[in-house]
Scaffold this motif. Structure first.
Motif, mmCIF file in Angstrom:
data_model
loop_
_atom_site.group_PDB
_atom_site.id
_atom_site.type_symbol
_atom_site.label_atom_id
_atom_site.label_comp_id
_atom_site.label_asym_id
_atom_site.label_seq_id
_atom_site.Cartn_x
_atom_site.Cartn_y
_atom_site.Cartn_z
ATOM 1 N N ALA A 186 0.639 -1.415 -0.242
ATOM 2 C CA ALA A 186 0.168 -0.177 -0.120
ATOM 3 C C ALA A 186 0.882 1.184 -0.172
ATOM 4 C CB ALA A 186 -0.877 0.024 1.584
ATOM 5 N N LEU A 187 2.076 1.157 0.900
ATOM 6 C CA LEU A 187 3.028 2.158 0.707
ATOM 7 C C LEU A 187 3.866 2.413 -0.717
ATOM 8 C CD1 LEU A 187 3.562 1.758 4.852
ATOM 9 C CD2 LEU A 187 2.418 3.408 3.528
ATOM 10 N N LYS A 188 3.249 1.681 -1.096
ATOM 11 C CA LYS A 188 4.061 0.600 -2.661
ATOM 12 C C LYS A 188 6.037 0.947 -2.554
ATOM 13 C CE LYS A 188 1.046 4.289 -5.118
ATOM 14 N NZ LYS A 188 1.328 5.243 -6.360
ATOM 15 N N ASN A 189 6.553 -0.276 -1.473
ATOM 16 C CA ASN A 189 7.816 0.400 -1.612
ATOM 17 C C ASN A 189 7.655 -1.602 -1.618
ATOM 18 O OD1 ASN A 189 8.211 2.657 0.412
ATOM 19 N ND2 ASN A 189 7.558 1.300 2.406
ATOM 20 N N TYR A 190 7.491 -1.668 -2.887
ATOM 21 C CA TYR A 190 7.342 -2.650 -3.736
ATOM 22 C C TYR A 190 8.577 -4.476 -3.244
ATOM 23 C CZ TYR A 190 4.286 -0.314 -6.481
ATOM 24 O OH TYR A 190 3.200 0.114 -7.004
ATOM 25 N N ASP A 191 9.877 -3.671 -3.000
ATOM 26 C CA ASP A 191 11.162 -4.640 -2.495
ATOM 27 C C ASP A 191 10.895 -5.328 -1.354
ATOM 28 O OD1 ASP A 191 12.012 -3.844 -4.884
ATOM 29 O OD2 ASP A 191 13.746 -2.554 -4.208
ATOM 30 N N SER A 192 10.167 -4.105 -0.190
ATOM 31 C CA SER A 192 10.567 -5.239 0.915
ATOM 32 C C SER A 192 8.949 -5.995 1.116
ATOM 33 C CB SER A 192 9.297 -3.865 1.572
ATOM 34 O OG SER A 192 10.701 -2.991 2.350
ATOM 35 N N ALA A 193 7.479 -5.433 0.092
ATOM 36 C CA ALA A 193 6.586 -6.378 0.227
ATOM 37 C C ALA A 193 6.645 -7.462 -1.185
ATOM 38 C CB ALA A 193 5.282 -5.688 -0.502
ATOM 39 N N LYS A 194 7.664 -7.764 -1.880
ATOM 40 C CA LYS A 194 8.199 -9.173 -2.617
ATOM 41 C C LYS A 194 9.485 -9.778 -1.950
ATOM 42 C CE LYS A 194 10.857 -10.735 -6.142
ATOM 43 N NZ LYS A 194 11.789 -10.757 -7.234
ATOM 44 N N THR A 195 9.542 -9.106 -0.242
ATOM 45 C CA THR A 195 10.611 -9.914 0.505
ATOM 46 C C THR A 195 9.501 -11.107 1.241
ATOM 47 O OG1 THR A 195 12.353 -8.740 -0.329
ATOM 48 C CG2 THR A 195 13.140 -9.942 1.799
ATOM 49 N N SER A 196 9.043 -9.551 1.823
ATOM 50 C CA SER A 196 7.516 -10.538 2.901
ATOM 51 C C SER A 196 6.812 -11.598 2.313
ATOM 52 C CB SER A 196 7.202 -9.227 3.774
ATOM 53 O OG SER A 196 7.738 -8.571 4.082
ATOM 54 N N TYR A 197 6.285 -11.275 1.068
ATOM 55 C CA TYR A 197 4.634 -11.999 0.347
ATOM 56 C C TYR A 197 6.648 -13.553 0.348
ATOM 57 C CZ TYR A 197 1.516 -8.741 -0.726
ATOM 58 O OH TYR A 197 0.781 -7.833 -0.467
#
Length: 659
Positions: A215-226
């Motif tokens: 939601a915050l558009k932190n795509y790298d962090s999102a990918k790592t967590s997913y």
């Protein structure tokens, strides 16, 4: 559209429900087969039911075991078991997206738990009611219920349940777009899950934090967590959790405009949702695929997915789902330059927006109301002053019919159509004066109908309504004022329409009293609920009865019964209509303070035979009925075993009128 949001309402917690991981299904079935009838067998049925809800996702089998709990509990007269069955019915309905049915089951369960003083059961009930409200978008109510549940669990120091509650609090804040609060709640949940070595739940909290990063558009962090969450869920081989993460990863690539990669993840998720009974998740997955195909200009594949999504969304009967699907179909046809179909689905999407009253719609209504206030404020003050003067005069003139008629005429100057009706009725009676007896009879009927109108649309009622609107405007409650004014105008329009005929359909009469009750609900927020039951053998569209015959009784139930209740429990009005020969029998019950208490409060109740509305109603029924009966209205004081007042029941014998 996020898969995790759609599925969170029913997925989060096996450990919250029972405090332990569900036993293996084969073992439970083997034990249940050799267990004699009794509470022990019901306990096993519970575990099997939860296993089908949480592990196999077979909600049809889960419902069968809930039925078994109910049947066996009935047979052995086990009251706790009966309410446990309603709890599982509520869970199953929630998973299926049938949220009103879920609430209808979970609320009685929670009430039972509270009456028994069982905090464990109460926490379970409140938690799942909160989840339903989350899916319905009632975020404030959801958070209130979650914090009540949290207070219960903190007293018993049940860490796993506390962690789950924080997880859902985070999801609620996320839905309300309070991302900082959401991240804080998820962090508390994550620490508790990790500290208790609850790996699958820890994986869910990791996924939730990934959603915030997305939601915050932190795509790298999102990918790592997913990817971390997917690794955990794959280890436990849970298809529902895996499908949810895959769908969220598809959403992530979609947000990055990498639609081809997004499709790969969405298709993997779809394959898993097709093996599940979770129709809501299936509809979301199909919509996501259709959206990605549209962005890639592959309109044929997009249309195929979106049509299937629409069919499933209609089965789920969710306005929010239908809004998303209609919106994507509109974009599809716009991309194809088929503007006629695009316009059609744009209209359907707009209807869905109106039906769920989105924030945009609320702002538009506020703007309209502000303009209305600026242009009409002086006029409204003048009208209110005139209405107040009329009301004061009419209180002094209720001794005769002519004075009552004059007051009613003055009070309805706002509504020119009613004036036309009055003169039309008078002229019709003058023309049909062939026989003296018949003329006298019709004259009595018309006079009584005028009295009934006076009792229903009196200056006091109109003044209160307009004064309430004026107060809301002065207090800048423009949204409430607009809603109140809309319902008020609808009620007046229905009364005018019904007043045009001596008889109306049962459907029209019920619609009128519903509008009246809903208007009173706005004046008395949280104090009124109602239930209307009509026998299936009655055709509501072709059954006619005297117009505006029920409203005086409903008004009495509210203002002389329910309004005086001291508890926080809302008043309930029950209307039951059933056939009896050439009559309709209508029973109207309320759980107000009763006639004796109303007398003590010195409120002259309509039920004390001094009521103009009730007296006129009985006279109308007597004149219109072919039966020779002494009474057509019967009043019963409802009392419990200790002779305490529990409300009032009014039974009306209404002759079925000709069209």
């Amino acid at each position: 559209m996020k898969c995790c949001i759609a599925f969170i309402a029913g997925l989060l917690m096996s450990s919250f429900l029972h405090g332990q991981t569900p036993a293996k299904l084969d073992s439970l079935l083997a034990i249940a087969a050799h267990t004699p009838k009794g509470t022990g067998k019901i306990d096993l049925y519970e575990k099997i039911c939860m296993n089908h809800i949480e592990v196999t996702s077979d909600l049809l089998l889960a419902r069968k075991y809930a039925d078994s709990i109910k049947l066996l509990s009935t047979e052995i007269k086990y009251r706790r078991g009966l309410f446990l069955a309603t709890y599982y019915y509520g869970l199953i309905s929630s998973f299926q997206g049938q949220y009103q049915q879920a609430l209808d089951s979970l609320k009685p369960f929670s009430a039972y738990a509270k009456s028994e003083g069982d905090s464990t059961l109460l926490a379970k009930g409140l938690y799942h009611i909160a989840l339903v409200n989350l899916n319905l978008g009632n975020f404030d109510k959801c958070l209130s219920l979650l914090y009540r549940t949290l207070a219960i669990e903190e007293k018993t120091h049940t860490v796993n349940k506390i962690a789950h509650i924080y997880n859902v609090i985070g999801s609620t804040y996320k839905r309300a777009e309070k991302l900082t609060d959401a991240l804080g709640a998820y962090q508390k949940a994550s620490l508790l899950f990790k500290g208790n070595r609850m790996l699958i739940d820890y994986g869910m909290s990791v996924q939730n934090k990934a959603n915030i990063h997305l939601a915050l558009k932190n795509y790298d962090s999102a990918k790592t967590s997913y990817e971390a969450a997917l690794k955990i869920f794959t280890k436990f081989k849970n298809p529902v959790f895996i499908a949810t993460v895959l769908g969220n990863m598809g959403n992530m690539y979609e947000a990055k405009n990498e639609y081809q990669t997004a499709l790969q993840f969405h298709h993997k998720a779809l394959a898993m949702w097709r093996t599940s009974t979770r129709k809501r998740s299936l509809a979301i997955s199909l919509t996501n695929i259709g959206k990605s195909y549209t962005m890639l200009s592959n309109y044929g594949a997009a249309e195929e997915s979106l049509k299937e999504a629409l069919q499933v969304a209609k089965e789920v009967n969710s306005n929010s789902l239908l809004l998303d699907v209609y919106t994507e179909i509109n974009k599809l046809y716009f991309g194809k330059r088929d503007f006629e179909k695009a316009y059609h689905y744009y209209g359907l999407a707009s209807q869905m927006k109106d039906s769920i009253f989105t924030e945009t719609r609320a702002k538009q209504l506020n703007e309209i109301m502000i303009k209305y206030e600026a242009e009409k404020k002086d006029q409204q003050i003048t009208v209110l002053a005139k209405e107040k003067e009329v009301q004061l005069k009419e209180v002094e003139k209720q001794s005769t019919l002519n004075k009552a008629f004059a007051g009613g005429l003055i009070a309805t100057l706002l509504f020119g159509g009613l004036i036309v009706y009055i003169f039309r009725q008078r002229s019709l009676l003058a023309e049909k004066n062939a026989q003296i007896n018949e003329a006298d009879f019709k004259s009595q009927v018309v006079q009584l109908e005028m009295k009934a109108l006076r009792a229903q649309i009196n200056p006091h009622f109109l003044f209160n309504c307009m004064n309430a609107i004026n107060l809301m405007i002065r207090q800048n409650e423009t949204e409430n004022a607009c809603r109140y004014l809309t319902k008020f105008s609808k009620l007046v329009r229905q009364i005018l329409e019904n007043a045009e005929a001596a008889s109306v359909t049962l459907e029209s009469e019920i619609a009128l009293i519903e509008s009246y009750i809903q208007l009173e609900e706005l004046r008395l927020p949280g104090k009124i609920k109602y239930e209307i039951s009509i026998d299936e053998s009655i055709g509501i569209q072709n059954t006619y009865l005297p117009s505006m015959i029920l409203q005086p009784v409903i008004e009495n139930a509210i203002w002389h019964g329910i309004v005086h209740k001291g508890s926080n429990e809302p008043g309930v009005i029950k209307v039951d209509v059933r056939p009896q020969d050439d009559q309709l029998v209508c029973i109207i019950e309320d759980n107000g303070v009763g006639r004796d208490k109303a007398k003590e409060l010195k409120d002259h109740s309509l039920l004390n035979n001094k009521s103009l509305g009730m007296k006129i109603t009985e006279e109308r029924l007597r004149l219109l009925s072919r039966r020779k009966m002494e009474k057509f209205i019967f009043i019963t004081d409802l009392k419990d075993l200790f002779n305490n007042a529990m409300g009032t029941s009014v039974t009306l014998h209404i002759p079925i009128a000709e069209k």
